[in-house]
Design a protein around this motif. Structure first.
Motif, PDB file in Angstrom:
ATOM      1  N   THR A 135      63.722  62.530  15.063  1.00  8.16           N
ATOM      2  CA  THR A 135      64.047  62.589  16.482  1.00  8.16           C
ATOM      3  C   THR A 135      64.202  61.175  17.041  1.00  8.16           C
ATOM      4  O   THR A 135      63.365  60.304  16.817  1.00  8.16           O
ATOM      5  N   LEU A 136      65.285  60.960  17.769  1.00  5.40           N
ATOM      6  CA  LEU A 136      65.534  59.677  18.436  1.00  5.40           C
ATOM      7  C   LEU A 136      64.723  59.648  19.722  1.00  5.40           C
ATOM      8  O   LEU A 136      64.908  60.491  20.606  1.00  5.40           O
ATOM      9  N   MET A 137      63.806  58.675  19.836  1.00  5.22           N
ATOM     10  CA  MET A 137      62.850  58.665  20.939  1.00  5.22           C
ATOM     11  C   MET A 137      63.240  57.731  22.085  1.00  5.22           C
ATOM     12  O   MET A 137      63.062  58.063  23.253  1.00  5.22           O
ATOM     13  N   GLN A 138      63.772  56.530  21.755  1.00  2.00           N
ATOM     14  CA  GLN A 138      64.106  55.540  22.780  1.00  2.00           C
ATOM     15  C   GLN A 138      65.369  54.783  22.370  1.00  2.00           C
ATOM     16  O   GLN A 138      65.599  54.555  21.187  1.00  2.00           O
ATOM     17  N   VAL A 139      66.137  54.390  23.363  1.00  2.00           N
ATOM     18  CA  VAL A 139      67.318  53.551  23.134  1.00  2.00           C
ATOM     19  C   VAL A 139      67.409  52.518  24.249  1.00  2.00           C
ATOM     20  O   VAL A 139      67.322  52.865  25.439  1.00  2.00           O
ATOM     21  N   PHE A 140      67.599  51.254  23.861  1.00  2.00           N
ATOM     22  CA  PHE A 140      67.763  50.166  24.824  1.00  2.00           C
ATOM     23  C   PHE A 140      69.093  49.473  24.565  1.00  2.00           C
ATOM     24  O   PHE A 140      69.474  49.251  23.412  1.00  2.00           O
ATOM     25  N   LEU A 141      69.808  49.131  25.628  1.00  2.00           N
ATOM     26  CA  LEU A 141      71.046  48.368  25.556  1.00  2.00           C
ATOM     27  C   LEU A 141      70.780  47.011  26.189  1.00  2.00           C
ATOM     28  O   LEU A 141      70.581  46.910  27.401  1.00  2.00           O
ATOM     29  N   ILE A 142      70.813  45.964  25.379  1.00  7.21           N
ATOM     30  CA  ILE A 142      70.443  44.626  25.839  1.00  7.21           C
ATOM     31  C   ILE A 142      71.687  43.739  25.797  1.00  7.21           C
ATOM     32  O   ILE A 142      72.242  43.507  24.713  1.00  7.21           O
ATOM     33  N   PRO A 143      72.168  43.259  26.942  1.00  6.29           N
ATOM     34  CA  PRO A 143      73.310  42.339  26.927  1.00  6.29           C
ATOM     35  C   PRO A 143      73.038  41.151  26.019  1.00  6.29           C
ATOM     36  O   PRO A 143      71.935  40.600  26.019  1.00  6.29           O
ATOM     37  N   ARG A 144      74.030  40.795  25.218  1.00  6.75           N
ATOM     38  CA  ARG A 144      73.844  39.736  24.233  1.00  6.75           C
ATOM     39  C   ARG A 144      73.425  38.438  24.918  1.00  6.75           C
ATOM     40  O   ARG A 144      73.997  38.021  25.926  1.00  6.75           O
ATOM     41  N   GLY A 145      72.385  37.827  24.368  1.00  7.21           N
ATOM     42  CA  GLY A 145      71.869  36.588  24.924  1.00  7.21           C
ATOM     43  C   GLY A 145      70.711  36.789  25.870  1.00  7.21           C
ATOM     44  O   GLY A 145      70.063  35.822  26.271  1.00  7.21           O
ATOM     45  N   GLU A 146      70.421  38.029  26.271  1.00  3.20           N
ATOM     46  CA  GLU A 146      69.302  38.312  27.162  1.00  3.20           C
ATOM     47  C   GLU A 146      68.131  38.853  26.359  1.00  3.20           C
ATOM     48  O   GLU A 146      68.300  39.424  25.273  1.00  3.20           O
TER      49      GLU A 146
END
Length: 388
Positions: A135-146
């Protein structure tokens, strides 16, 4: 005399009045009163396709304060009347947070505008495909360089194996992002993706077949954990293998209940391990997952049954003598002549056995010793034989 007194009184009154007027400090604005602050309100209209979960109104640079929706939410197509009270500044910031944790912030002039309309204009979607076994529990999208991961883009959701999920992005300008995903029982995955050119992210290998295997709990104890690993054809079971994630996730299998287990594997054989609430474990080797039959987990004590009757047996029940209920039927299909079956119970040595034929007739053996007699052959007179 009277006129003189009246005039004198008037003069005296005028002097007194003048003195009183001189004793009052004139207002600093030249005698004009400050305008009173008006009661302000704002109607929030949700024309997006996502539930509005939280709403904050604040001065730019100031603290956000409490969620103005309180215990309420605003479903798609609905509106909410926001009472702001007496406010000094007309221009405020409004931050809207949706159910999927996407959000937008905009400046609103509440003196000139009485309505805030939330739409999906400018929204971008990214699809997640979970082709793993976990089961996929968490997903984060982080702008490159941050370094700030930002909110969990799944919100309160989870993505089961083989399922999909759509992330909605509002006020998110970045194209090149680091995608960080965490799973139940598997290592986290991190990858670099351009979500403008590739608005779909897949985890795992969708080319590997996804198998479904029925799991049946015939014991009287809740089955708490379930593990499965592929086995190569003819391979011997490994000692102390890495069992991987719990296939039940947040589920359990109650006594007498079943569960459809998913496993992604190119092999047709698997090793399955069940862990019960009392921490007892059972392992099944060489389970056929390409042409799956129900994998049945019995109780700790086993009873082998052989049928010599010509009439098929459609029901078999085995329970401890102290139980009033027979429990669930422990066979999934009729047991025909010369067929065998294995029953199980989590009780002590003393047990009751009941068999039911296809014509609804039944025979019972009460209070027999399973520890002394772990195998019974069903034939005319079997009840008497078992007691000897």
């Amino acid at each position: 005399m009277l006129k003189s007194l009246s005039l004198s009184a008037l003069i005296t009154a005028g002097l007194i009045t003048g003195a009183m007027a001189q004793s009052v400090k004139p207002p600093s604005n030249g005698g004009m009163r400050a305008p009173q602050q008006q009661q302000r309100g704002l109607t929030v209209v949700n024309r997006s396709d996502t539930v509005l979960y939280r709403l904050f109104v604040f001065r730019q640079g100031g603290a956000e304060g409490p969620d103005r929706l309180g215990q309420n939410v605003v479903p798609s197509g609905r509106s909410f009347q926001l009472q702001l009270g007496r406010v000094q500044d007309c221009r405020v910031m409004v931050r809207s947070v949706f159910q999927d944790e996407s959000e937008e912030t905009r400046a609103v002039d509440i003196c000139a505008e009485q309505q805030l309309v939330l739409t999906d204009e400018g929204r971008r979607d990214v699809q997640l495909d979970n082709a793993t076994d976990a089961t996929l529990m968490q997903v984060f999208l982080i702008p490159r360089g941050e370094s700030d991961p930002g909110p969990d883009r799944l919100g309160s959701s989870m993505v089961a194996p083989g399922e999909h999920f759509r992330i909605r992005l509002r006020n998110f300008a970045a194209c090149d992002v680091t995608v960080r995903a965490s799973f139940a029982g598997l290592p986290a995955e991190t990858r670099e993706v351009n979500i403008c050119n590739q608005p779909q992210v897949a985890f795992g290998d969708p080319s590997i077949p996804l198998r479904e295997v029925p799991i049946v709990n015939r014991s009287s104890i809740v089955l708490y954990e379930l593990y499965a690993i592929p086995m190569a054809e003819g391979a011997a079971p490994q000692q102390n293998p890495n069992w991987g994630p719990d296939r039940l996730g947040a589920n359990v299998i109650g006594a007498g209940r079943d569960f459809s287990m998913r496993i992604r594997s190119g092999e047709c054989r698997a090793r399955v391990r069940a862990v019960f609430q009392n921490r007892r474990e059972e392992i099944r080797d060489n389970v056929n997952i390409c042409q799956p039959q129900p994998v049945v987990f019995q109780g700790a004590r086993r009873l082998a049954i052989g049928n010599l009757y010509e009439r098929p047996i459609t029901g078999m029940y085995l329970s401890p003598v102290e139980e009033r209920d027979w429990g669930s039927n422990q066979i999934n299909e009729p047991l025909r002549q010369n067929g065998t079956a294995e029953l199980g119970t989590d009780g002590g040595c003393r047990a009751d056995l009941r068999i039911v034929f296809d014509n609804e007739s039944a025979e019972e053996l009460r209070n027999f010793d399973m520890c002394r007699n772990a195998a019974i052959t069903l034939r005319p007179g079997w009840v008497t034989e078992a007691r000897q």
